[in-house]
Design a protein around this motif. Sequence first.
Motif, PDB file in Angstrom:
ATOM      1  N   TYR A 129     -28.878 -23.331  -2.493  1.00 55.71           N
ATOM      2  CA  TYR A 129     -28.818 -23.310  -1.022  1.00 55.71           C
ATOM      3  C   TYR A 129     -27.801 -22.267  -0.583  1.00 55.71           C
ATOM      4  O   TYR A 129     -26.978 -21.789  -1.385  1.00 55.71           O
ATOM      5  CB  TYR A 129     -28.438 -24.685  -0.471  1.00 55.71           C
ATOM      6  N   ILE A 130     -27.841 -21.957   0.707  1.00 53.30           N
ATOM      7  CA  ILE A 130     -26.826 -21.142   1.361  1.00 53.30           C
ATOM      8  C   ILE A 130     -26.575 -21.742   2.739  1.00 53.30           C
ATOM      9  O   ILE A 130     -27.524 -22.059   3.474  1.00 53.30           O
ATOM     10  CB  ILE A 130     -27.246 -19.654   1.465  1.00 53.30           C
ATOM     11  N   SER A 131     -25.317 -21.947   3.093  1.00 53.04           N
ATOM     12  CA  SER A 131     -24.958 -22.523   4.402  1.00 53.04           C
ATOM     13  C   SER A 131     -24.323 -21.444   5.273  1.00 53.04           C
ATOM     14  O   SER A 131     -23.644 -20.536   4.770  1.00 53.04           O
ATOM     15  CB  SER A 131     -23.997 -23.700   4.226  1.00 53.04           C
ATOM     16  N   TYR A 132     -24.518 -21.580   6.597  1.00 44.87           N
ATOM     17  CA  TYR A 132     -24.014 -20.567   7.535  1.00 44.87           C
ATOM     18  C   TYR A 132     -23.893 -21.173   8.935  1.00 44.87           C
ATOM     19  O   TYR A 132     -24.420 -22.276   9.199  1.00 44.87           O
ATOM     20  CB  TYR A 132     -24.954 -19.351   7.557  1.00 44.87           C
ATOM     21  N   ARG A 133     -23.227 -20.429   9.806  1.00 45.76           N
ATOM     22  CA  ARG A 133     -23.069 -20.827  11.207  1.00 45.76           C
ATOM     23  C   ARG A 133     -23.769 -19.811  12.095  1.00 45.76           C
ATOM     24  O   ARG A 133     -23.860 -18.628  11.751  1.00 45.76           O
ATOM     25  CB  ARG A 133     -21.590 -20.921  11.608  1.00 45.76           C
ATOM     26  N   ASP A 134     -24.237 -20.315  13.269  1.00 49.11           N
ATOM     27  CA  ASP A 134     -24.852 -19.409  14.237  1.00 49.11           C
ATOM     28  C   ASP A 134     -23.812 -18.993  15.278  1.00 49.11           C
ATOM     29  O   ASP A 134     -22.636 -19.374  15.204  1.00 49.11           O
ATOM     30  CB  ASP A 134     -26.077 -20.066  14.891  1.00 49.11           C
ATOM     31  N   PHE A 135     -24.227 -18.233  16.290  1.00 50.64           N
ATOM     32  CA  PHE A 135     -23.298 -17.731  17.307  1.00 50.64           C
ATOM     33  C   PHE A 135     -22.779 -18.829  18.230  1.00 50.64           C
ATOM     34  O   PHE A 135     -21.798 -18.625  18.952  1.00 50.64           O
ATOM     35  CB  PHE A 135     -23.971 -16.628  18.132  1.00 50.64           C
ATOM     36  N   LEU A 136     -23.400 -20.000  18.214  1.00 50.91           N
ATOM     37  CA  LEU A 136     -22.926 -21.127  19.014  1.00 50.91           C
ATOM     38  C   LEU A 136     -22.036 -22.077  18.214  1.00 50.91           C
ATOM     39  O   LEU A 136     -21.545 -23.060  18.760  1.00 50.91           O
ATOM     40  CB  LEU A 136     -24.120 -21.908  19.578  1.00 50.91           C
ATOM     41  N   GLY A 137     -21.826 -21.776  16.935  1.00 50.67           N
ATOM     42  CA  GLY A 137     -20.978 -22.626  16.094  1.00 50.67           C
ATOM     43  C   GLY A 137     -21.730 -23.694  15.349  1.00 50.67           C
ATOM     44  O   GLY A 137     -21.109 -24.491  14.618  1.00 50.67           O
TER      45      GLY A 137
END
Length: 304
Positions: A261-269
């Motif tokens: 897997y890979i986890s990440y955040r968007d521009f809204l957090g």
Amino acid sequence: MSNIARFGRKSFLSVVVTIVAFAIPAPSIAQQHEPGEAYPQHQRAEQGQSPSGNVVGVSRESPPVVASDVASSSDKHQDKREEKARKWLEEALSGIKITDVAMVIFNGCLAIYTWCLWRATLLLAKTGEDQLGVARDAAMAAQKSASAAIGLETPKIFLNSMSLERATTLEECLERPQIAIAVKNHGRTPAFLIESCVDVNAGALPSEPVYRNVIPLPVGAVLEAHDERPLDAAALMGSRIPKQARTAIAEGKTFLWVYGYISYRDFLGGTHVARFCKRFRPQTPGSKEGWDDGDAPKAYTKGY
């Protein structure tokens, strides 16, 4: 009692008396003197009869009834009826005040007004509920539209490529597999990366994934929109597959699974996780070497 109250009471009594008087039918002449009824003695004497009823030298025919006499008699009876009705009403209404009558009328009008007000309030409440329902539906539609618009703009990372690097025979490559993995951001905005993981499993997969090789990514690691990034799979070099399992994979009797897997955040957090799972398929007389989805449990590919 004041003059106004006294005048009002007299006027009210006059109206009621007139109504009652006209409501009582006046007796006719026939009702006043029925055929065969005995006339008074003085009337018999005037018609030439003796008090015993015998005729005294005059005709037995009754004198004609004059219209003025009938009208006068009818007026007298009308006056008596009015007087009787007036006395009855005066006795019945002697204890009633004009203020009491006004209060009764006022209370009746107040009751009617209160009912109309209650009815209007009920209709207003129903209309308010309908408008509230319409506003709620509009708010939900606006929220869905906003969520859809945000969903179009958020980053979306998916597995883009996977390959097994081979320099020798398949069994030798599978002893310490070297796998090249790359992911791509298919969204419209950058993804701020958090961590990634790549693991292998020879044979059947457990129902729930076990992630052993988790690698935190550097602070500020960003995957721009439509860009591709390789995942660090160096930890797989330490995952030695036994010879018996390698032989079974090469002969197609079992499978090699690569998942992570890979986890990440968007521009809204908001935090997102993109999972992937692929099955290695060796070359056989009927198929080529490659990767497919297989029948991996949903827990290995479910993202958010």
